[in-house]
Design an enzyme around this catalytic site. Structure first.
Site, PDB file in Angstrom:
ATOM      1  N   GLY A  14       0.684  -1.086  -0.141  1.00  0.00           N
ATOM      2  CA  GLY A  14       0.119  -0.011   0.047  1.00  0.00           C
ATOM      3  C   GLY A  14       0.805   1.278   0.093  1.00  0.00           C
ATOM      4  N   GLY A  16      -0.478   4.448   0.156  1.00  0.00           N
ATOM      5  CA  GLY A  16      -1.358   5.450   0.725  1.00  0.00           C
ATOM      6  C   GLY A  16      -0.751   6.374   1.961  1.00  0.00           C
ATOM      7  N   PHE A  17      -1.176   6.984   2.761  1.00  0.00           N
ATOM      8  CA  PHE A  17      -0.672   7.517   3.774  1.00  0.00           C
ATOM      9  C   PHE A  17       0.544   6.816   4.768  1.00  0.00           C
ATOM     10  CE2 PHE A  17      -4.262  10.701   3.172  1.00  0.00           C
ATOM     11  CZ  PHE A  17      -3.404  11.548   2.794  1.00  0.00           C
ATOM     12  N   GLU A 178     -19.789  16.483   2.781  1.00  0.00           N
ATOM     13  CA  GLU A 178     -18.816  17.488   1.836  1.00  0.00           C
ATOM     14  C   GLU A 178     -19.455  17.293   0.386  1.00  0.00           C
ATOM     15  OE1 GLU A 178     -14.635  17.014   4.257  1.00  0.00           O
ATOM     16  OE2 GLU A 178     -15.025  15.561   2.944  1.00  0.00           O
ATOM     17  N   ASP A 316      -5.324   2.814   8.203  1.00  0.00           N
ATOM     18  CA  ASP A 316      -6.889   2.473   8.290  1.00  0.00           C
ATOM     19  C   ASP A 316      -7.172   1.030   8.740  1.00  0.00           C
ATOM     20  OD1 ASP A 316      -7.651   4.904   7.914  1.00  0.00           O
ATOM     21  OD2 ASP A 316      -8.730   4.671   6.049  1.00  0.00           O
ATOM     22  N   ALA A 327      -6.342  10.341   8.151  1.00  0.00           N
ATOM     23  CA  ALA A 327      -5.207  10.557   7.682  1.00  0.00           C
ATOM     24  C   ALA A 327      -3.795  10.515   8.731  1.00  0.00           C
ATOM     25  CB  ALA A 327      -5.175  11.481   6.641  1.00  0.00           C
TER      26      ALA A 327
HETATM   27  C1  FAD Z   1     -13.540  10.498   0.573  1.00  0.00           C
HETATM   28  C2  FAD Z   1     -12.441  10.496   1.752  1.00  0.00           C
HETATM   29  C3  FAD Z   1     -12.438  11.889   2.714  1.00  0.00           C
HETATM   30  C4  FAD Z   1     -11.660  11.616   3.847  1.00  0.00           C
HETATM   31  N1  FAD Z   1     -11.496  12.737   4.527  1.00  0.00           N
HETATM   32  C5  FAD Z   1     -10.515  12.665   5.549  1.00  0.00           C
HETATM   33  C6  FAD Z   1     -10.138  13.949   6.254  1.00  0.00           C
HETATM   34  O1  FAD Z   1     -10.828  14.990   5.816  1.00  0.00           O
HETATM   35  N2  FAD Z   1      -9.419  13.904   7.187  1.00  0.00           N
HETATM   36  C7  FAD Z   1      -8.807  12.805   7.589  1.00  0.00           C
HETATM   37  O2  FAD Z   1      -7.980  12.685   8.391  1.00  0.00           O
HETATM   38  N3  FAD Z   1      -9.110  11.641   6.902  1.00  0.00           N
HETATM   39  C8  FAD Z   1     -10.094  11.594   5.864  1.00  0.00           C
HETATM   40  N4  FAD Z   1     -10.282  10.456   5.169  1.00  0.00           N
HETATM   41  C9  FAD Z   1      -9.483   9.223   5.527  1.00  0.00           C
HETATM   42  C10 FAD Z   1      -8.005   9.015   5.212  1.00  0.00           C
HETATM   43  O3  FAD Z   1      -7.898   9.506   3.890  1.00  0.00           O
HETATM   44  C11 FAD Z   1      -7.677   7.646   5.436  1.00  0.00           C
HETATM   45  O4  FAD Z   1      -7.524   7.667   6.866  1.00  0.00           O
HETATM   46  C12 FAD Z   1      -6.266   7.581   4.909  1.00  0.00           C
HETATM   47  O5  FAD Z   1      -6.294   7.621   3.575  1.00  0.00           O
HETATM   48  C13 FAD Z   1      -5.779   6.118   5.300  1.00  0.00           C
HETATM   49  O6  FAD Z   1      -4.552   5.885   4.953  1.00  0.00           O
HETATM   50  P1  FAD Z   1      -4.086   4.216   4.448  1.00  0.00           P
HETATM   51  O7  FAD Z   1      -2.667   4.372   4.031  1.00  0.00           O
HETATM   52  O8  FAD Z   1      -4.252   3.663   5.585  1.00  0.00           O
HETATM   53  O9  FAD Z   1      -4.984   3.796   3.496  1.00  0.00           O
HETATM   54  P2  FAD Z   1      -5.436   4.288   1.757  1.00  0.00           P
HETATM   55  O10 FAD Z   1      -4.897   6.072   2.021  1.00  0.00           O
HETATM   56  O11 FAD Z   1      -6.452   3.831   1.625  1.00  0.00           O
HETATM   57  O12 FAD Z   1      -4.144   3.609   0.854  1.00  0.00           O
HETATM   58  C14 FAD Z   1      -4.109   2.303   0.893  1.00  0.00           C
HETATM   59  C15 FAD Z   1      -3.389   2.033  -0.299  1.00  0.00           C
HETATM   60  O13 FAD Z   1      -3.108   0.507  -0.426  1.00  0.00           O
HETATM   61  C16 FAD Z   1      -3.496   0.078  -1.770  1.00  0.00           C
HETATM   62  N5  FAD Z   1      -4.226  -1.095  -1.741  1.00  0.00           N
HETATM   63  C17 FAD Z   1      -5.225  -1.622  -1.125  1.00  0.00           C
HETATM   64  N6  FAD Z   1      -5.343  -3.101  -1.316  1.00  0.00           N
HETATM   65  C18 FAD Z   1      -4.176  -3.410  -1.904  1.00  0.00           C
HETATM   66  C19 FAD Z   1      -3.533  -4.919  -2.204  1.00  0.00           C
HETATM   67  N7  FAD Z   1      -4.123  -5.633  -2.172  1.00  0.00           N
HETATM   68  N8  FAD Z   1      -2.270  -4.687  -2.846  1.00  0.00           N
HETATM   69  C20 FAD Z   1      -1.621  -3.534  -3.283  1.00  0.00           C
HETATM   70  N9  FAD Z   1      -2.083  -2.400  -2.657  1.00  0.00           N
HETATM   71  C21 FAD Z   1      -3.356  -2.344  -2.088  1.00  0.00           C
HETATM   72  C22 FAD Z   1      -4.599   1.228  -2.181  1.00  0.00           C
HETATM   73  O14 FAD Z   1      -4.429   1.145  -3.784  1.00  0.00           O
HETATM   74  C23 FAD Z   1      -4.035   2.182  -1.719  1.00  0.00           C
HETATM   75  O15 FAD Z   1      -3.008   3.023  -2.339  1.00  0.00           O
HETATM   76  C24 FAD Z   1     -11.069  10.550   3.844  1.00  0.00           C
HETATM   77  C25 FAD Z   1     -11.116   9.096   3.328  1.00  0.00           C
HETATM   78  C26 FAD Z   1     -11.903   9.446   2.262  1.00  0.00           C
HETATM   79  C27 FAD Z   1     -12.148   8.283   1.384  1.00  0.00           C
END
Ligand code: FAD
Length: 445
Positions: A14, A16-17, A178, A316, A327
């Site tokens: 992943g 993401g953040f 939003e 997450d 985030a």
């Molecule tokens: C519409 C929306 C609005 C939001 N607004 C806010 C806000 O205002 N403030 C705030 O703090 N938070 C907000 N959030 C929440 C925040 O974006 C998440 O908490 C954060 O993105 C989580 O980060 P993460 O790295 O855990 O997951 P993600 O950012 O979801 O990253 C996960 C990554 O893993 C990849 N992935 C998934 N499965 C696989 C796999 N099997 N193999 C390889 N790659 C994979 C995905 O492609 C993705 O790039 C919002 C979320 C959304 C959807």
């Protein structure tokens, strides 16, 4: 056993953040990091709704992962979807787009795959009500919103026009709020004077929420302010309702007294729930880890999977002390996991201190000049909340060019109500219906 030639292999699932902050924490370590993601970009999810509503472009909220990590010389990016983990052999199985399998051996595994949209067992709703978790979702929603006004302009009768001009949002959390605010702004300001047969300002925006409040996580006072702001914008709130059916023409909801009501709406958007992606269940099977109701992996206080000190779960998809899916939680837990690996590589024998989340607050945008921000005892609403919201999002947006682009997009939207990023494609089945009522034209010679 580690030799002196092969660097320790760290696989991060992943980008993401959480994944990004884990990779950044390992930047100066003598390790070989592989970041695996099923998309080639790092996505700033909190601004997805601005892309969906045409304020920002997809390039302003998503950066190529390779570009973001280009100065991290020990990092390699792999475009693939992780499908399974062999915890005993320390191997990740992944599928490349279009077919083909990759196997990625690891010494340390950091799982940061985030969550996906959940339809609470009604996956059939997805066909009519897209969620908003990915860039594709945002572009699909943008297309549906602007298409609805186009279709209303050429609708055969009033009943059909009203259906196209009714937008239903399911879920009263930040994303639903939003989006609802954005659609009312588009209808009331952006599209002003652009249509000849309809007044876009007549568009209805319905927001359905199962609990008694929108933005319940912000506490009663801010939730009340948010509800008032939405109603002032013209959003119709339907609290205490559960959606029981969705099809191409609308949705059916049930209230607390068991009464069901049908609403005609050609655009239904779903922001109600999340669940872990399938790789979380595969990891649980491979390690014996427990999952919570949404499928998140229960972790130890140092973010490792019980009995597997080489596997850490962050962001997450980790379940720890009820921490929310934000985030900031993802960034802090990703950085912590990266640092833990770094300390292990440096040979520090002391057990790391448990992960401690520092709550920096949360924010939700309602409309131009209106947002709510909660940071400890500080509660901001209205214009000051909006200014704080702007500052927070600019500070965290990845890349200088994205920030500059966002400032430009926001300035235009704020000063003129117009949106620079409205371009979207319509599918073949929908365009002919809209064309049929236009004046007859000769085919191009
Ligand atoms: C519409 C929306 C609005 C939001 N607004 C806010 C806000 O205002 N403030 C705030 O703090 N938070 C907000 N959030 C929440 C925040 O974006 C998440 O908490 C954060 O993105 C989580 O980060 P993460 O790295 O855990 O997951 P993600 O950012 O979801 O990253 C996960 C990554 O893993 C990849 N992935 C998934 N499965 C696989 C796999 N099997 N193999 C390889 N790659 C994979 C995905 O492609 C993705 O790039 C919002 C979320 C959304 C959807």
């Amino acid at each position: 056993m580690q030799d002196h030639i092969t660097p320790r292999r760290v696989v991060i699932l992943g980008g993401g953040f959480a994944g990004l902050f884990a990779a950044r924490a390992l930047r100066k370590s003598p390790v070989a990091v592989t970041v695996v993601d099923r998309h080639a970009h790092h996505l700033f999810q909190p601004l997805l709704y601005q892309c969906a509503s045409g304020i920002l472009s997809e390039g302003q909220i998503a950066q190529p992962l390779r570009a973001v990590l280009r100065r991290h010389h020990n990092v390699r990016c792999v475009l693939a979807e992780a499908t399974d983990v062999d915890a005993d052999a320390r191997l990740v199985h992944a599928r490349r787009p279009g077919g083909g399998v990759v196997q990625l051996p690891y010494d340390d595994l950091i799982v940061a795959v985030g969550m996906r949209q959940s339809y609470f067992g009604h996956d059939e709703f997805a066909a009519h009500a897209p969620g908003m978790k990915t860039l594709d979702d945002a572009l699909d929603i943008r297309r549906r919103i602007y298409r609805a006004f186009e279709m209303a302009e050429t609708a055969a009768n009033d009943r059909e026009r009203k259906r196209w001009l009714t937008f239903a949002l399911v879920g009263g959390g930040p994303t639903g709020v939003e989006l609802a605010g954005q659609i009312r702004e588009i209808a009331g300001h952006t599209l002003d004077r652009e249509f000849r047969r309809l007044d876009p300002a007549h568009a209805r925006v319905l927001l359905f929420e199962g609990s008694d409040a929108v933005l319940g996580g912000f506490g009663p006072a801010l939730a009340h302010r948010a509800a008032r702001s939405l109603q002032h914008l013209g959003v119709e709130l339907h609290l205490g309702t559960r959606v029981t059916d969705i099809d191409a023409h609308g949705l059916t909801v049930r209230d607390r007294d068991g009464r069901t009501t049908r609403f005609g709406a050609r655009t239904v958007l779903w922001t109600a729930g999340v669940e872990a992606p399938p790789i979380a269940a595969a990891l649980a099977r491979a390690t014996g880890a427990e999952q919570d109701r949404a499928g998140r992996i229960l972790v130890e206080p140092d973010l490792t999977v019980p009995g597997r000190p080489e596997i850490r779960v962050t962001g997450d998809v980790m379940s720890l002390d009820g921490l929310p899916g934000l985030a900031e939680v993802a960034m802090q837990s990703g950085a912590y996991a990266g640092r833990s690996v770094r300390h292990a590589v440096e040979g520090r024998t002391k057990k790391p201190k448990p992960f401690k989340y520092v709550d920096l607050g949360s924010a939700a945008y309602i409309a131009r000049g209106r947002a709510v921000v909660k940071a400890g005892p500080v509660h901001l609403t209205g214009f000051t909340g909006w200014l704080a919201w702007l500052f927070i999002h600019l500070a965290f947006l990845t890349g200088f060019r994205s920030r500059l682009g966002a400032v430009l997009g926001w300035s235009v939207a704020f000063a003129t109500s117009s949106r620079r990023e409205r371009a979207c494609t319509m599918t073949d089945t929908e365009v002919p219906a809209a064309r049929a009522v236009g004046p007859k034209t000769s085919p191009p010679s």
